[in-house]
Design a protein around this motif. Structure first.
Motif, PDB file in Angstrom:
ATOM      1  N   TYR A 103      46.789  41.341  33.737  1.00 10.78           N
ATOM      2  CA  TYR A 103      45.435  39.859  34.292  1.00 10.78           C
ATOM      3  C   TYR A 103      45.822  38.792  34.356  1.00 10.78           C
ATOM      4  O   TYR A 103      45.752  37.825  35.049  1.00 10.78           O
ATOM      5  CB  TYR A 103      43.977  40.248  33.923  1.00 10.78           C
ATOM      6  CG  TYR A 103      42.992  41.520  34.400  1.00 10.78           C
ATOM      7  CD1 TYR A 103      44.034  42.529  36.049  1.00 10.78           C
ATOM      8  CD2 TYR A 103      42.088  41.832  33.528  1.00 10.78           C
ATOM      9  CE1 TYR A 103      43.240  43.587  35.364  1.00 10.78           C
ATOM     10  CE2 TYR A 103      41.062  43.537  33.820  1.00 10.78           C
ATOM     11  CZ  TYR A 103      41.891  44.089  34.748  1.00 10.78           C
ATOM     12  OH  TYR A 103      41.588  45.301  35.629  1.00 10.78           O
ATOM     13  N   SER A 164      40.034  46.786  41.840  1.00 11.26           N
ATOM     14  CA  SER A 164      38.728  45.860  41.839  1.00 11.26           C
ATOM     15  C   SER A 164      39.423  44.419  40.939  1.00 11.26           C
ATOM     16  O   SER A 164      39.154  43.378  41.892  1.00 11.26           O
ATOM     17  CB  SER A 164      37.354  46.328  40.567  1.00 11.26           C
ATOM     18  OG  SER A 164      36.583  45.467  41.060  1.00 11.26           O
ATOM     19  N   SER A 165      39.567  44.482  39.906  1.00 10.80           N
ATOM     20  CA  SER A 165      40.302  43.007  39.401  1.00 10.80           C
ATOM     21  C   SER A 165      40.782  42.225  40.241  1.00 10.80           C
ATOM     22  O   SER A 165      40.922  41.396  40.095  1.00 10.80           O
ATOM     23  CB  SER A 165      40.719  43.620  37.808  1.00 10.80           C
ATOM     24  OG  SER A 165      39.279  43.602  37.067  1.00 10.80           O
ATOM     25  N   ARG A 167      41.559  42.570  43.028  1.00  5.31           N
ATOM     26  CA  ARG A 167      40.868  41.985  44.574  1.00  5.31           C
ATOM     27  C   ARG A 167      40.379  40.594  43.852  1.00  5.31           C
ATOM     28  O   ARG A 167      40.412  39.933  44.895  1.00  5.31           O
ATOM     29  CB  ARG A 167      39.809  42.564  45.369  1.00  5.31           C
ATOM     30  CG  ARG A 167      39.568  42.162  46.667  1.00  5.31           C
ATOM     31  CD  ARG A 167      38.686  43.315  46.674  1.00  5.31           C
ATOM     32  NE  ARG A 167      39.759  44.751  47.793  1.00  5.31           N
ATOM     33  CZ  ARG A 167      39.283  45.611  47.345  1.00  5.31           C
ATOM     34  NH1 ARG A 167      38.374  45.847  45.758  1.00  5.31           N
ATOM     35  NH2 ARG A 167      39.677  46.625  47.426  1.00  5.31           N
ATOM     36  N   THR A 168      39.356  40.803  43.352  1.00  6.86           N
ATOM     37  CA  THR A 168      38.595  39.402  42.675  1.00  6.86           C
ATOM     38  C   THR A 168      39.862  38.346  42.135  1.00  6.86           C
ATOM     39  O   THR A 168      39.437  36.847  42.406  1.00  6.86           O
ATOM     40  CB  THR A 168      38.101  39.339  41.636  1.00  6.86           C
ATOM     41  OG1 THR A 168      37.517  41.003  41.783  1.00  6.86           O
ATOM     42  CG2 THR A 168      37.123  38.462  41.112  1.00  6.86           C
ATOM     43  N   GLY A 171      41.914  37.736  45.288  1.00  5.26           N
ATOM     44  CA  GLY A 171      40.624  37.645  47.220  1.00  5.26           C
ATOM     45  C   GLY A 171      42.107  38.143  48.378  1.00  5.26           C
ATOM     46  O   GLY A 171      41.596  37.959  49.512  1.00  5.26           O
ATOM     47  N   ASP A 173      43.287  42.240  49.093  1.00  7.93           N
ATOM     48  CA  ASP A 173      43.741  43.351  49.474  1.00  7.93           C
ATOM     49  C   ASP A 173      44.604  43.560  48.318  1.00  7.93           C
ATOM     50  O   ASP A 173      45.360  43.511  49.139  1.00  7.93           O
ATOM     51  CB  ASP A 173      42.876  43.947  50.484  1.00  7.93           C
ATOM     52  CG  ASP A 173      41.856  44.424  50.862  1.00  7.93           C
ATOM     53  OD1 ASP A 173      41.021  44.311  49.798  1.00  7.93           O
ATOM     54  OD2 ASP A 173      41.051  44.526  51.921  1.00  7.93           O
ATOM     55  N   LYS A 252      39.229  29.830  40.271  1.00  9.29           N
ATOM     56  CA  LYS A 252      38.131  30.925  39.815  1.00  9.29           C
ATOM     57  C   LYS A 252      39.017  32.245  39.326  1.00  9.29           C
ATOM     58  O   LYS A 252      38.648  32.380  38.060  1.00  9.29           O
ATOM     59  CB  LYS A 252      37.816  30.781  42.087  1.00  9.29           C
ATOM     60  CG  LYS A 252      37.484  30.686  42.548  1.00  9.29           C
ATOM     61  CD  LYS A 252      37.393  31.168  44.077  1.00  9.29           C
ATOM     62  CE  LYS A 252      36.299  29.976  44.857  1.00  9.29           C
ATOM     63  NZ  LYS A 252      36.390  30.405  46.195  1.00  9.29           N
ATOM     64  N   ARG A 253      39.879  31.841  39.373  1.00  5.25           N
ATOM     65  CA  ARG A 253      40.432  32.506  38.124  1.00  5.25           C
ATOM     66  C   ARG A 253      40.945  32.441  37.043  1.00  5.25           C
ATOM     67  O   ARG A 253      40.587  33.666  36.474  1.00  5.25           O
ATOM     68  CB  ARG A 253      42.356  32.803  39.080  1.00  5.25           C
ATOM     69  CG  ARG A 253      41.855  33.592  40.157  1.00  5.25           C
ATOM     70  CD  ARG A 253      44.038  33.148  40.800  1.00  5.25           C
ATOM     71  NE  ARG A 253      45.172  32.477  40.246  1.00  5.25           N
ATOM     72  CZ  ARG A 253      45.623  32.134  40.802  1.00  5.25           C
ATOM     73  NH1 ARG A 253      45.233  31.633  42.519  1.00  5.25           N
ATOM     74  NH2 ARG A 253      46.399  30.718  41.149  1.00  5.25           N
ATOM     75  N   PHE A 256      36.863  33.654  36.261  1.00  3.93           N
ATOM     76  CA  PHE A 256      37.308  35.610  36.122  1.00  3.93           C
ATOM     77  C   PHE A 256      38.072  35.616  34.553  1.00  3.93           C
ATOM     78  O   PHE A 256      37.083  36.094  33.390  1.00  3.93           O
ATOM     79  CB  PHE A 256      38.311  35.957  37.087  1.00  3.93           C
ATOM     80  CG  PHE A 256      38.260  37.619  36.972  1.00  3.93           C
ATOM     81  CD1 PHE A 256      37.061  38.200  37.559  1.00  3.93           C
ATOM     82  CD2 PHE A 256      39.259  37.678  36.398  1.00  3.93           C
ATOM     83  CE1 PHE A 256      37.164  39.871  37.369  1.00  3.93           C
ATOM     84  CE2 PHE A 256      39.693  39.350  35.821  1.00  3.93           C
ATOM     85  CZ  PHE A 256      38.333  40.395  36.584  1.00  3.93           C
TER      86      PHE A 256
END
Length: 309
Positions: A103, A164-165, A167-168, A171, A173, A252-253, A256
């Protein structure tokens, strides 16, 4: 769309030509991530082979097997003037340490073209995030590309979390590339594609990479790989219709990743407590067994004493 038109679109793609202009982004990073040895390096070599239209060359060194991956760095490869491929270090066990490192790479918090070492815990991850502030990478538009070899089977829990992570974090797909298409039975390939769809992935492309031993150009291989690149950039074009801010997206990243690291630290703490409690319980049980053995020995001695007298 035919291969020539797709290739032309990829070659000429520019963030400057998007609906709102580049909005502060300077280039697109197609971030390849996932398990070690699943074909990320081979996919990069195939993309370069097709786009450069030259003799096959191994830009990214390919592993001999999944057990002996070659990529221990976060390597970048320029595909066009505005698009760069990134071969991130893949995970093996996909435990929380490796997942966190993936990540960090995906979020662009590790420097390009440098070695990647798995972090050891919450503090280490925080240090890497802080160190990333010195990198000038906020202007990169990130597209997550999950490369997966269907021959390895599938464990939906791990893959679903990564999809899922991704995408989060970005931002966008994730694009899913399924490698070794020709060596996987149709029914198995269909099942795996359906599984990824249930995870929320929509852009799924089975491909067969070019290799040193098999680099005969075919329309089928060209079409599959070009379509993957083309559709990924079309997703960028679509996303850029929104009002975006590179600096805000990076914040934002960062949030997360900090939340992920905090949760992981709490999970580790709970696991350590459980292990400690289990260890204490086992020690108590051993002590009880010893006490029982002592009592049994005493009872034997009493009976022996009574028998003698």
């Amino acid at each position: 769309m035919d291969t020539d038109n797709m290739k032309e679109f990829i070659m000429n793609f520019s963030l400057d030509n998007c609906a709102r202009g580049n909005q502060g982004y300077s280039r697109v990073l197609l971030q390849l991530f996932g398990y070690a040895g699943h074909g990320k390096s081979s996919f990069i070599n195939s993309c370069k082979y097709i786009m450069d239209d030259s003799e096959y060359r191994e830009y990214a060194k390919v592993a001999d097997s999944r057990e002996a991956p070659e990529t221990m760095m976060r390597n970048s490869y320029k595909l066009t003037e505005n698009v760069t491929l990134v071969d991130n270090r893949g995970g093996g066990k996909m435990n929380k340490m490796e997942t966190g490192e993936i990540y960090l790479q995906l979020g662009n918090f590790l420097p390009l073209d440098e070695s990647v070492t798995w972090q050891t815990g919450f503090d280490d991850m925080m240090k890497k995030i802080s160190a990333s502030e010195r990198q000038g990478c906020a202007a990169d538009f990130i597209v997550p590309v999950f490369v997966y070899c269907p021959k390895a089977g599938i464990s939906p829990t791990e893959e679903k979390e990564m999809i899922s992570s991704a995408r989060t974090i970005t931002g966008v797909d994730p694009t899913v590339v399924l490698t070794h298409e020709l060596y996987v039975p149709i029914h198995q390939l269909t099942k795996i594609r359906d599984t990824f769809r249930k995870m929320g992935a929509r852009n799924i492309y089975p491909v067969e990479n070019y290799t040193h031993g098999d680099n005969l150009k075919t329309r089928g291989k060209h079409t599959a790989i070009l379509q993957c690149l083309y559709e990924s950039l079309k997703d960028v074009e679509f996303k850029m219709k929104e009002e975006l801010n590179p600096s805000e997206e990076r914040i934002k990243r960062k949030e997360f990743l900090m939340t992920f690291a905090h949760k992981r630290a709490l999970e580790n703490q709970k696991q350590e407590i459980k292990e400690m409690q289990l260890k204490e319980q086992l020690e108590r049980e051993k002590e009880q067994e010893k006490e029982q053995e002592k009592e049994q020995e005493k009872a034997k001695r009493r009976w022996y004493y009574l028998w003698l007298h």
